[in-house]
Design a protein around this motif. Structure first.
Motif, PDB file in Angstrom:
ATOM      1  N   PRO A 124      11.924   8.077   4.766  1.00  0.00           N
ATOM      2  CA  PRO A 124      11.056   7.326   3.854  1.00  0.00           C
ATOM      3  C   PRO A 124       9.653   7.134   4.447  1.00  0.00           C
ATOM      4  O   PRO A 124       9.477   6.945   5.636  1.00  0.00           O
ATOM      5  CB  PRO A 124      11.760   5.974   3.708  1.00  0.00           C
ATOM      6  N   ALA A 125       8.665   7.200   3.566  1.00  0.00           N
ATOM      7  CA  ALA A 125       7.291   6.880   3.970  1.00  0.00           C
ATOM      8  C   ALA A 125       7.079   5.372   4.018  1.00  0.00           C
ATOM      9  O   ALA A 125       6.130   4.906   4.655  1.00  0.00           O
ATOM     10  CB  ALA A 125       6.306   7.511   2.985  1.00  0.00           C
ATOM     11  N   LEU A 126       7.962   4.634   3.361  1.00  0.00           N
ATOM     12  CA  LEU A 126       7.854   3.183   3.294  1.00  0.00           C
ATOM     13  C   LEU A 126       9.241   2.591   3.172  1.00  0.00           C
ATOM     14  O   LEU A 126      10.068   3.086   2.404  1.00  0.00           O
ATOM     15  CB  LEU A 126       7.019   2.780   2.080  1.00  0.00           C
ATOM     16  N   SER A 127       9.540   1.559   3.929  1.00  0.00           N
ATOM     17  CA  SER A 127      10.813   0.848   3.835  1.00  0.00           C
ATOM     18  C   SER A 127      10.565  -0.618   4.122  1.00  0.00           C
ATOM     19  O   SER A 127      10.261  -0.995   5.239  1.00  0.00           O
ATOM     20  CB  SER A 127      11.850   1.422   4.801  1.00  0.00           C
ATOM     21  N   ILE A 128      10.667  -1.435   3.066  1.00  0.00           N
ATOM     22  CA  ILE A 128      10.416  -2.875   3.153  1.00  0.00           C
ATOM     23  C   ILE A 128      11.710  -3.612   2.870  1.00  0.00           C
ATOM     24  O   ILE A 128      12.380  -3.347   1.862  1.00  0.00           O
ATOM     25  CB  ILE A 128       9.332  -3.314   2.174  1.00  0.00           C
ATOM     26  N   GLY A 129      12.094  -4.556   3.679  1.00  0.00           N
ATOM     27  CA  GLY A 129      13.316  -5.321   3.479  1.00  0.00           C
ATOM     28  C   GLY A 129      14.488  -4.654   4.155  1.00  0.00           C
ATOM     29  O   GLY A 129      14.363  -3.682   4.900  1.00  0.00           O
ATOM     30  N   GLY A 130      15.685  -5.194   3.870  1.00  0.00           N
ATOM     31  CA  GLY A 130      16.865  -4.679   4.561  1.00  0.00           C
ATOM     32  C   GLY A 130      17.840  -3.995   3.676  1.00  0.00           C
ATOM     33  O   GLY A 130      18.899  -3.590   4.082  1.00  0.00           O
ATOM     34  N   GLY A 174      -0.490   0.971  -1.816  1.00  0.00           N
ATOM     35  CA  GLY A 174      -0.344  -0.188  -2.696  1.00  0.00           C
ATOM     36  C   GLY A 174       1.049  -0.781  -2.645  1.00  0.00           C
ATOM     37  O   GLY A 174       1.218  -2.012  -2.683  1.00  0.00           O
ATOM     38  N   LEU A 175       2.046   0.084  -2.568  1.00  0.00           N
ATOM     39  CA  LEU A 175       3.421  -0.411  -2.468  1.00  0.00           C
ATOM     40  C   LEU A 175       3.619  -1.215  -1.185  1.00  0.00           C
ATOM     41  O   LEU A 175       4.312  -2.246  -1.181  1.00  0.00           O
ATOM     42  CB  LEU A 175       4.407   0.756  -2.513  1.00  0.00           C
ATOM     43  N   ALA A 176       3.012  -0.759  -0.088  1.00  0.00           N
ATOM     44  CA  ALA A 176       3.119  -1.504   1.172  1.00  0.00           C
ATOM     45  C   ALA A 176       2.504  -2.893   1.039  1.00  0.00           C
ATOM     46  O   ALA A 176       2.939  -3.844   1.701  1.00  0.00           O
ATOM     47  CB  ALA A 176       2.440  -0.727   2.294  1.00  0.00           C
ATOM     48  N   GLU A 177       1.504  -3.017   0.172  1.00  0.00           N
ATOM     49  CA  GLU A 177       0.846  -4.300  -0.040  1.00  0.00           C
ATOM     50  C   GLU A 177       1.706  -5.247  -0.871  1.00  0.00           C
ATOM     51  O   GLU A 177       1.796  -6.445  -0.567  1.00  0.00           O
ATOM     52  CB  GLU A 177      -0.495  -4.073  -0.738  1.00  0.00           C
ATOM     53  N   ILE A 178       2.318  -4.747  -1.933  1.00  0.00           N
ATOM     54  CA  ILE A 178       3.016  -5.653  -2.862  1.00  0.00           C
ATOM     55  C   ILE A 178       4.508  -5.784  -2.593  1.00  0.00           C
ATOM     56  O   ILE A 178       5.101  -6.813  -2.938  1.00  0.00           O
ATOM     57  CB  ILE A 178       2.798  -5.240  -4.333  1.00  0.00           C
ATOM     58  N   ALA A 179       5.139  -4.771  -1.998  1.00  0.00           N
ATOM     59  CA  ALA A 179       6.601  -4.789  -1.851  1.00  0.00           C
ATOM     60  C   ALA A 179       7.119  -6.021  -1.110  1.00  0.00           C
ATOM     61  O   ALA A 179       8.124  -6.617  -1.537  1.00  0.00           O
ATOM     62  CB  ALA A 179       7.077  -3.504  -1.174  1.00  0.00           C
ATOM     63  N   PRO A 180       6.498  -6.456   0.012  1.00  0.00           N
ATOM     64  CA  PRO A 180       7.036  -7.633   0.704  1.00  0.00           C
ATOM     65  C   PRO A 180       7.080  -8.880  -0.180  1.00  0.00           C
ATOM     66  O   PRO A 180       7.910  -9.773   0.043  1.00  0.00           O
ATOM     67  CB  PRO A 180       6.072  -7.823   1.880  1.00  0.00           C
ATOM     68  N   LYS A 181       6.212  -8.949  -1.182  1.00  0.00           N
ATOM     69  CA  LYS A 181       6.136 -10.123  -2.042  1.00  0.00           C
ATOM     70  C   LYS A 181       7.139 -10.065  -3.195  1.00  0.00           C
ATOM     71  O   LYS A 181       7.230 -11.032  -3.976  1.00  0.00           O
ATOM     72  CB  LYS A 181       4.712 -10.261  -2.584  1.00  0.00           C
ATOM     73  N   LEU A 182       7.874  -8.968  -3.281  1.00  0.00           N
ATOM     74  CA  LEU A 182       8.850  -8.807  -4.356  1.00  0.00           C
ATOM     75  C   LEU A 182      10.289  -8.965  -3.870  1.00  0.00           C
ATOM     76  O   LEU A 182      11.207  -9.084  -4.692  1.00  0.00           O
ATOM     77  CB  LEU A 182       8.678  -7.436  -5.020  1.00  0.00           C
ATOM     78  N   ILE A 183      10.479  -8.955  -2.566  1.00  0.00           N
ATOM     79  CA  ILE A 183      11.826  -9.129  -2.015  1.00  0.00           C
ATOM     80  C   ILE A 183      12.348 -10.516  -2.417  1.00  0.00           C
ATOM     81  O   ILE A 183      11.659 -11.523  -2.303  1.00  0.00           O
ATOM     82  CB  ILE A 183      11.820  -9.002  -0.472  1.00  0.00           C
ATOM     83  N   GLY A 184      13.582 -10.541  -2.905  1.00  0.00           N
ATOM     84  CA  GLY A 184      14.206 -11.787  -3.336  1.00  0.00           C
ATOM     85  C   GLY A 184      14.064 -12.084  -4.815  1.00  0.00           C
ATOM     86  O   GLY A 184      14.720 -13.002  -5.329  1.00  0.00           O
ATOM     87  N   LEU A 185      13.231 -11.327  -5.534  1.00  0.00           N
ATOM     88  CA  LEU A 185      13.083 -11.536  -6.973  1.00  0.00           C
ATOM     89  C   LEU A 185      14.225 -10.864  -7.738  1.00  0.00           C
ATOM     90  O   LEU A 185      14.859  -9.927  -7.251  1.00  0.00           O
ATOM     91  CB  LEU A 185      11.749 -10.976  -7.457  1.00  0.00           C
ATOM     92  N   ASP A 186      14.443 -11.330  -8.968  1.00  0.00           N
ATOM     93  CA  ASP A 186      15.442 -10.740  -9.853  1.00  0.00           C
ATOM     94  C   ASP A 186      14.813  -9.549 -10.568  1.00  0.00           C
ATOM     95  O   ASP A 186      13.912  -9.733 -11.394  1.00  0.00           O
ATOM     96  CB  ASP A 186      15.907 -11.775 -10.865  1.00  0.00           C
ATOM     97  N   PRO A 187      15.262  -8.321 -10.297  1.00  0.00           N
ATOM     98  CA  PRO A 187      14.609  -7.155 -10.902  1.00  0.00           C
ATOM     99  C   PRO A 187      14.844  -7.034 -12.405  1.00  0.00           C
ATOM    100  O   PRO A 187      14.122  -6.283 -13.073  1.00  0.00           O
ATOM    101  CB  PRO A 187      15.239  -5.980 -10.152  1.00  0.00           C
ATOM    102  N   THR A 188      15.837  -7.741 -12.925  1.00  0.00           N
ATOM    103  CA  THR A 188      16.077  -7.673 -14.372  1.00  0.00           C
ATOM    104  C   THR A 188      15.177  -8.622 -15.148  1.00  0.00           C
ATOM    105  O   THR A 188      15.143  -8.574 -16.378  1.00  0.00           O
ATOM    106  CB  THR A 188      17.546  -7.980 -14.698  1.00  0.00           C
ATOM    107  N   ASN A 189      14.453  -9.496 -14.453  1.00  0.00           N
ATOM    108  CA  ASN A 189      13.484 -10.389 -15.094  1.00  0.00           C
ATOM    109  C   ASN A 189      12.138  -9.664 -15.096  1.00  0.00           C
ATOM    110  O   ASN A 189      11.269  -9.907 -14.244  1.00  0.00           O
ATOM    111  CB  ASN A 189      13.393 -11.712 -14.336  1.00  0.00           C
ATOM    112  N   LEU A 190      11.971  -8.779 -16.058  1.00  0.00           N
ATOM    113  CA  LEU A 190      10.822  -7.868 -16.049  1.00  0.00           C
ATOM    114  C   LEU A 190       9.493  -8.595 -16.232  1.00  0.00           C
ATOM    115  O   LEU A 190       8.479  -8.196 -15.653  1.00  0.00           O
ATOM    116  CB  LEU A 190      11.006  -6.807 -17.131  1.00  0.00           C
ATOM    117  N   GLY A 191       9.490  -9.657 -17.020  1.00  0.00           N
ATOM    118  CA  GLY A 191       8.255 -10.407 -17.198  1.00  0.00           C
ATOM    119  C   GLY A 191       7.793 -11.032 -15.896  1.00  0.00           C
ATOM    120  O   GLY A 191       6.617 -10.936 -15.528  1.00  0.00           O
ATOM    121  N   GLU A 192       8.718 -11.669 -15.174  1.00  0.00           N
ATOM    122  CA  GLU A 192       8.360 -12.278 -13.904  1.00  0.00           C
ATOM    123  C   GLU A 192       7.955 -11.230 -12.877  1.00  0.00           C
ATOM    124  O   GLU A 192       7.006 -11.432 -12.098  1.00  0.00           O
ATOM    125  CB  GLU A 192       9.527 -13.115 -13.378  1.00  0.00           C
TER     126      GLU A 192
END
Length: 368
Positions: A362-368, A68-86
């Protein structure tokens, strides 16, 4: 601040007792945990852990976290992690359901938020409402005399709350409950947790047979409707767990007076953001909670401790120190049990540092 990378490691968590058994013959000997890191362009990294209870407990399993992380992680790169609602809206849009997959991302973002703010997560969740949190001990399903000995041993270590794994043969479960209640002090708490393992008829037999004992009945049957039927047959205090999956399920339970207590498992509901909402609704509705998760090690235990510490004591029925069940440390700074209690760190974020060097590649590494 933006997310630059999301990484995940698969980590085995062996058990001190060798095996953990519950209803319908289910058991686990080595838990499959996933440790997640959310990295940012500010150099702040948040950590979390997700550990399903095998694959036959809830619709969740260890390898599924990473898939599941492999599915969603690419779509989260570039987001602000402190904006929990978004963050949560984006995850829900990227993957329907699968709350357990989203939980470690959400929790890691809370860890980042705490580190950026210079505050412990419990302060962000409402502030410290208690100095220490009372723990329960789960007693793996065994013959009645062995379970009674286990209860006695853990009571000597400081526990005063015990959750018996029943949900097997009704006659044996009745004997388990009687044997364990018999050795406890009047002030000790005993919960008979069937983990959905009884039919309605079996549950009716058990609650009738133990009606004169001081015992809580937890999740006797698989469905909400079956559990509600059993609740209406007994005056014993009633706990719901597996069927409380989200706010909608909680509201239904409240509307139908289906329980006295719920088990709030953080990963089951999708992380701390949604767990906090459920916690606050329970407090407003007068429903105490056992605050816990499906399983885990040091990072899960720290997450539980922060949510529990920010919950008023009268509504925190108990919590779980899962890191005391295993043989492996996976982080420094995690809570440690003392005389049946634990507390959350006052360090920023979750207050834990994963032992990344011990995890391997790592079993998964998305982004740089």
């Amino acid at each position: 601040m933006k997310i630059t990378a999301i990484k995940a490691w698969q980590v085995d968590l062996p058990l001190k007792e060798g095996r953990y058994s519950w209803s319908n013959g289910n058991f686990v000997e080595v838990f499959d945990a996933t440790v997640v890191a959310v990295e940012t362009d500010d150099g702040v990294t948040g950590y979390a852990e997700c550990c399903p209870l095998g694959s036959a407990y809830l619709p969740a399993y260890g390898a599924g976290v990473r898939a599941g992380l492999a599915e969603i992680a690419p779509k989260l790169i570039g987001l602000d992690p402190t904006n929990l609602g978004e963050m949560n809206r984006r995850m829900d849009a990227a993957l329907k359901g699968h709350a357990f997959v989203k939980a470690p991302i959400d929790i890691a973002c809370w860890d980042i938020l705490g580190k950026v703010a210079g505050l412990p997560v419990h302060a962000l969740l409402g502030g410290a409402a208690q100095d220490r949190v009372a723990l329960y001990r789960a007693i793996s399903q065994q013959p009645p005399e062995q379970m009674a000995r286990a209860v006695a041993g853990y009571r000597a270590e400081g526990y005063t709350k015990f959750q018996l794994k029943v949900g097997g043969n009704a006659d044996e479960d009745i004997a388990r409950i009687i044997a364990c209640r018999d050795i406890l002090h009047p002030s000790d708490v005993l919960v008979a947790d069937a983990n959905t393992g009884w039919t309605r008829a079996e549950a009716a037999r058990v609650v009738a047979a133990v009606s004169d004992l001081d015992v809580y009945i937890e999740q006797p049957c698989p469905s909400f409707e079956e559990c509600l039927s059993v609740r209406r047959r007994t005056a014993l205090p009633f706990v719901l767990d597996e069927v409380i999956t989200d706010v909608e399920a909680l509201l239904r339970g409240l509307a139908e007076d289906a329980m006295d207590i719920i088990n709030l498992k953080i990963s089951k509901v999708g992380g701390l953001t949604k767990a906090r909402l459920i916690r606050d609704l329970c407090v407003e509705s007068g429903i105490p909670m056992t605050i816990e998760d499906t399983w885990g090690g040091d990072i899960v235990t720290a997450t539980i401790a922060h949510l529990a510490r920010s919950t008023p004591a009268e509504f925190c029925f108990s919590a779980t120190d899962f890191n005391s069940y295993g043989t492996r440390d996976i982080a420094t700074g995690a809570p440690r049990r003392l005389d049946g209690f634990m507390t959350a760190s006052d360090a920023p974020g979750l207050g834990v540092t994963p032992l990344i060097e011990s995890f391997g590649a790592p079993a998964l590494s998305i982004g740089g």
